[in-house]
Design a protein around this motif. Structure first.
Motif, short mmCIF file in Angstrom:
data_model
loop_
_atom_site.label_atom_id
_atom_site.label_comp_id
_atom_site.label_asym_id
_atom_site.label_seq_id
_atom_site.Cartn_x
_atom_site.Cartn_y
_atom_site.Cartn_z
N LYS A 100 6.03 -4.29 14.60
CA LYS A 100 4.84 -4.07 13.86
C LYS A 100 3.81 -3.06 14.57
N LYS A 101 4.19 -2.67 15.79
CA LYS A 101 3.47 -1.93 16.89
C LYS A 101 3.84 -0.40 17.10
N THR A 102 3.05 0.54 17.62
CA THR A 102 3.44 1.73 17.89
C THR A 102 3.65 2.27 19.19
N TYR A 103 4.38 3.01 19.64
CA TYR A 103 4.36 3.33 21.10
C TYR A 103 4.46 4.88 21.33
N ASN A 104 4.16 5.25 22.48
CA ASN A 104 4.47 6.78 22.88
C ASN A 104 5.83 6.89 23.59
N ASN A 159 0.82 -1.25 -0.03
CA ASN A 159 -0.16 0.03 0.06
C ASN A 159 0.87 1.36 0.19
N TYR A 160 0.10 2.57 -0.09
CA TYR A 160 0.89 3.59 0.03
C TYR A 160 0.28 4.65 0.96
N ILE A 161 1.00 5.54 1.60
CA ILE A 161 0.53 6.29 2.72
C ILE A 161 1.03 7.74 2.67
N ASP A 162 0.49 8.73 3.22
CA ASP A 162 0.78 10.16 3.18
C ASP A 162 1.57 10.34 4.42
N THR A 163 2.77 10.36 4.43
CA THR A 163 3.79 10.40 5.55
C THR A 163 3.38 11.34 6.64
N ASN A 164 2.60 12.60 5.93
CA ASN A 164 2.38 13.51 7.14
C ASN A 164 1.14 13.02 7.94
N LYS A 165 0.42 12.03 7.61
CA LYS A 165 -0.96 11.47 8.23
C LYS A 165 -0.83 10.03 9.10
N LYS A 166 0.12 9.42 8.05
CA LYS A 166 0.18 7.82 8.67
C LYS A 166 1.55 7.67 8.88
N PRO A 198 -2.46 5.62 12.42
CA PRO A 198 -2.44 7.02 12.12
C PRO A 198 -1.20 7.66 12.85
N ILE A 199 -0.78 8.85 12.62
CA ILE A 199 0.18 9.62 13.23
C ILE A 199 -0.32 10.25 14.51
N LYS A 200 0.21 9.97 15.64
CA LYS A 200 -0.12 10.66 16.93
C LYS A 200 0.96 11.12 17.50
N SER A 201 0.82 12.12 18.72
CA SER A 201 2.03 12.99 19.27
C SER A 201 2.77 11.76 19.95
N ASN A 202 4.25 12.24 19.73
CA ASN A 202 5.46 11.27 20.18
C ASN A 202 5.28 9.75 19.89
N SER A 203 4.60 9.47 18.64
CA SER A 203 4.46 8.23 18.19
C SER A 203 5.51 7.54 17.50
N ASN A 204 5.97 6.33 17.66
CA ASN A 204 7.22 5.89 16.92
C ASN A 204 6.92 4.34 16.90
#
Length: 403
Positions: free
Chosen positions: A75-79, A49-56, A65-71
């Motif tokens: 395969k998961k994200t964390y704050n 797939n493709y994403i908009d790196t400003n949003k995803k 979805p991009i959130k504050s301090n998200s990294n």
């Protein structure tokens, strides 16, 4: 898959965009899928797939979805403000943000020590690592390969080749325990010597004679009379007037009116295993010593380990290209120059990125030549002009924007 999809470059991982445009009607290849249409400027592949790196956010092929301090953490994200990622495991960060990673575990370095992935609690002790084990250095010694031994009380110890020795009475010389009779006795290879009247030269002990002595490999030499060049002992030249040596240093033994002594020249340097003694008539090129031709004393130079002349009055000219020496006859049809380490004729050839190309005054695109009237060069790639106005480079610069 259509014929158009088969012709799409699968290595393209970012859309061909030419700022300041915000979108581009092009094709985008992600994995084994080809997308056509209008894409945002920051479009990027994430798996198929493709994403908009400003949003995803793309985490190992999974879209979030991009959130504050998200990294990403696997395969998961964390704050990153309240959590820590060790390996691919997420842990809650401490209130003072002091936690660090010990491979796939988290630990507080003020309370624990990490030894090759194993965490040991300090509990107020001064610890160090011995393999995977944390140990108290005031009570134990590490003999290597993870082995711990209890230290004897009231004794300063050290480890010598896997054996614990008393540092106050012994010393470790290249893995061999030797007696330490006094502070002047130090190691020389696997043995010892007295530093007050002896010298150690590459494991060999010599008695010190009091002159300006230096080591040359395993030998001890008088530096006033000899030089050590590449491990070879060479006599230093003697200053002389006619056939008579003159002038001992002021205050030298036996000096005074009527006394003539050897005075060794201080002006020398090593050239390989030879001695360069005259900077006017000799030249050292990569450890090779040359005696210069009197007719070319001031236009002789080194080219690697060879010597050459820049005498412009001669028909035969020489040129040095990255330590490779070339001889050529310069005339109206031959103008020599370097192309990397190769020689080329500027009247008949061109040099593009250290590659020789047939033809003079060629426009270079990487290591190839191109025609300004019919082609355009974008980051080392050549594209044909097929429309007017001419195609121009875009971002990334290895592509072109087609009008």
């Amino acid at each position: 898959m259509t014929e158009v999809e088969q012709n799409v470059d699968k290595r393209l991982i970012r859309p061909i965009i030419c700022p300041p445009r915000e979108t581009s009607n092009i094709e985008l290849c992600c994995g084994n899928k080809v997308y056509r249409g209008t894409f945002p400027y920051n479009a990027q592949c994430c798996g198929n797939n493709y994403i908009d790196t400003n949003k995803k956010l793309c985490c190992d092929g999974v879209v979030y979805p991009i959130k504050s301090n998200s990294n990403c953490c696997g395969k998961k994200t964390y704050n990153s403000n309240s959590q820590i990622c060790c390996g691919k495991t997420i842990f809650k960060q401490s209130s003072n943000r002091n936690l660090q990673c010990c491979k796939s575990k988290s630990y507080d370095p003020t309370k624990s020590i990490c030894c090759n992935g194993t965490v040991t609690h300090v509990n107020g002790r001064l610890l160090s690592c011995c393999g995977h084990t944390g140990y108290e250095i005031s009570k134990y010694s590490c003999l290597g390969n993870g082995t711990l031994v209890l230290k004897p009380k009231n004794t300063v110890t050290e480890v010598c080749n896997g054996v614990l020795i008393d540092y106050t009475t012994n010393m470790c010389c290249d893995g061999v325990s030797r007696a330490r009779p006094d502070d002047l006795t130090i190691c020389c290879g696997t043995g010892t010597f007295n530093s007050s009247n002896q010298m150690c030269c590459n494991g060999t002990v010599h008695n010190y004679t009091g002159n300006v002595m230096i080591c040359c490999q395993k030998s001890l030499i008088d530096s006033n009379k000899h030089a050590c060049c590449n491990g070879k002992i060479i006599p230093r030249p003697i200053n002389s007037v006619g056939d008579i040596n003159y002038c001992s240093p002021p205050g030298g033994v036996g000096s005074g009116p009527g006394h003539i002594f050897e005075s060794f020249s201080p002006y020398f340097t090593c050239c390989g295993d030879n001695l360069l003694t005259n900077y006017t008539t000799q030249l050292c090129c990569v450890n090779k010593l040359y005696n210069l031709d009197p007719n070319s004393l001031y236009d002789s130079y080194c080219c690697g380990d060879k010597i050459y002349s820049l005498n412009t009055n001669s028909k035969k000219q020489q040129i040095c290209c990255e330590d490779k020496l070339y001889t050529f006859e310069q005339n109206s049809k031959n103008q020599g120059s370097c192309c990397g380490s190769a020689f080329y004729n500027q009247y008949k050839q061109s040099c593009c990125n250290n590659t020789i190309i047939k033809g003079s005054n060629i426009n270079c695109c990487g290591n190839r030549g191109y025609n300004l009237d019919t082609e355009v060069c974008c980051a080392g790639k050549i594209f044909k002009h097929d429309k007017v106005p001419a195609n121009r480079c875009c971002n990334p610069p290895s592509s072109i924007i087609i009008y």
